[in-house]
Design an enzyme around this catalytic site. Structure first.
Site, short mmCIF file in Angstrom:
data_model
loop_
_atom_site.label_atom_id
_atom_site.label_comp_id
_atom_site.label_asym_id
_atom_site.label_seq_id
_atom_site.Cartn_x
_atom_site.Cartn_y
_atom_site.Cartn_z
N GLY A 46 0.66 -1.16 0.00
CA GLY A 46 0.02 -0.01 0.10
C GLY A 46 0.89 1.00 -0.07
O GLY A 46 1.94 1.36 0.44
N GLN A 51 3.39 9.90 1.57
CA GLN A 51 4.51 9.14 1.21
C GLN A 51 5.22 9.69 -0.22
O GLN A 51 6.21 9.20 -0.45
CB GLN A 51 4.39 7.43 1.29
CG GLN A 51 4.02 6.90 2.54
CD GLN A 51 3.69 5.58 2.43
OE1 GLN A 51 2.66 4.97 2.07
NE2 GLN A 51 4.83 4.73 2.79
N CYS A 89 7.03 -0.98 5.75
CA CYS A 89 6.44 0.38 5.07
C CYS A 89 7.54 0.89 4.13
O CYS A 89 8.60 0.83 4.54
CB CYS A 89 6.34 1.34 6.28
SG CYS A 89 5.80 3.07 5.78
N LEU A 90 7.06 1.15 3.00
CA LEU A 90 7.85 1.74 1.76
C LEU A 90 8.76 2.90 2.43
O LEU A 90 9.80 3.24 1.74
CB LEU A 90 7.26 2.03 0.74
CG LEU A 90 6.69 0.72 0.06
CD1 LEU A 90 5.83 1.08 -1.02
CD2 LEU A 90 7.59 -0.21 -0.32
N HIS A 131 -2.87 0.52 8.56
CA HIS A 131 -1.74 1.03 8.19
C HIS A 131 -1.60 2.52 7.46
O HIS A 131 -1.11 3.48 7.65
CB HIS A 131 -0.71 0.03 7.39
CG HIS A 131 0.46 0.48 7.22
ND1 HIS A 131 1.70 -0.04 7.75
CD2 HIS A 131 1.08 1.39 6.35
CE1 HIS A 131 2.70 0.66 7.29
NE2 HIS A 131 2.43 1.45 6.55
N GLU A 132 -2.48 2.18 6.33
CA GLU A 132 -2.58 3.26 5.46
C GLU A 132 -3.35 4.39 6.05
O GLU A 132 -3.06 5.56 5.77
CB GLU A 132 -3.13 3.00 4.04
CG GLU A 132 -2.56 1.90 3.31
CD GLU A 132 -0.85 2.30 3.23
OE1 GLU A 132 -0.67 3.37 2.97
OE2 GLU A 132 -0.15 1.19 3.02
N HIS A 135 -1.14 6.76 8.14
CA HIS A 135 -0.16 7.59 7.39
C HIS A 135 -1.02 8.98 7.07
O HIS A 135 -0.35 10.03 7.29
CB HIS A 135 0.07 7.20 6.05
CG HIS A 135 1.24 6.28 5.85
ND1 HIS A 135 2.32 6.62 6.18
CD2 HIS A 135 1.28 4.60 5.63
CE1 HIS A 135 3.33 5.71 6.08
NE2 HIS A 135 2.51 4.45 5.73
NI NI Z 1 3.41 2.58 5.20
#
Ligand code: NI
Length: 168
Positions: A46, A51, A89-90, A131-132, A135
């Site tokens: 995701g 991000q 997480c990216l 998670h998203e 963010h």
């Molecule tokens: Ni993430």
């Protein structure tokens, strides 16, 4: 369509609360298309707009079937159960931590044209929803962990998980 640069932990934009999307225009569509390209290239689960440095409430999530979901202004309506597993997480590249999340989550969100819809997710999808959306409130999963996992621990978890699934 274009690949955008993913910002990493320490960048102040990851700590900001994002504003709702109000204009469902070409600029939003471009952002969502770019986010999908960027997520695909990074092979992540995701990606949230902050991000890629855009402080708006928009998210893309891999649906596990080769497609991607677009969630604009997502909100969690309901959650239940519990699951504990490794999360990454990216924006925190190459690291993993054990995070406990609800095992079922119901959300509502808008599509790229502004239409509201509801969706339910279990297991990995429920984890992604949480998670998203975090963010979008300037939060990272690392706030839920005591320490990062070692590579061996992550591998071991997935091997055990494979065995458990095959045994079903
Ligand atoms: Ni993430």
């Amino acid at each position: 369509m274009a690949i955008r640069r993913i910002v990493t932990q320490g960048d102040e934009r990851l700590g900001k609360r994002c504003r709702p999307v109000t204009d469902f225009n070409k600029r939003l569509h471009q952002l969502l298309d770019d986010m999908k390209d960027t997520l695909e290239e990074a092979q992540g689960a995701g990606l949230a707009a902050p991000q890629v440095g855009v402080l708006r409430r928009a998210v893309v999530i891999a649906d596990g079937d080769g497609g991607m979901l677009e969630l604009v202004n997502p909100e969690i309506l309901e959650q239940s159960g519990e699951q504990t597993g490794p999360e990454g997480c990216l924006s925190v590249p190459g690291r993993w931590g054990m995070v406990t999340r609800p095992s079922f989550v119901r959300i509502r969100a808008q599509d790229r044209y502004g239409n509201w819809f509801e969706m339910e997710g279990e297991e990995l999808m429920a984890r992604c929803f949480c998670h998203e959306t975090e963010h979008l409130d300037g939060r990272l999963y690392v706030e839920h962990i005591d320490r990062f996992l070692t590579e061996e621990e992550v591998e071991e978890y997935y091997e055990t998980e494979e065995v458990r699934k095959e045994g079903r």
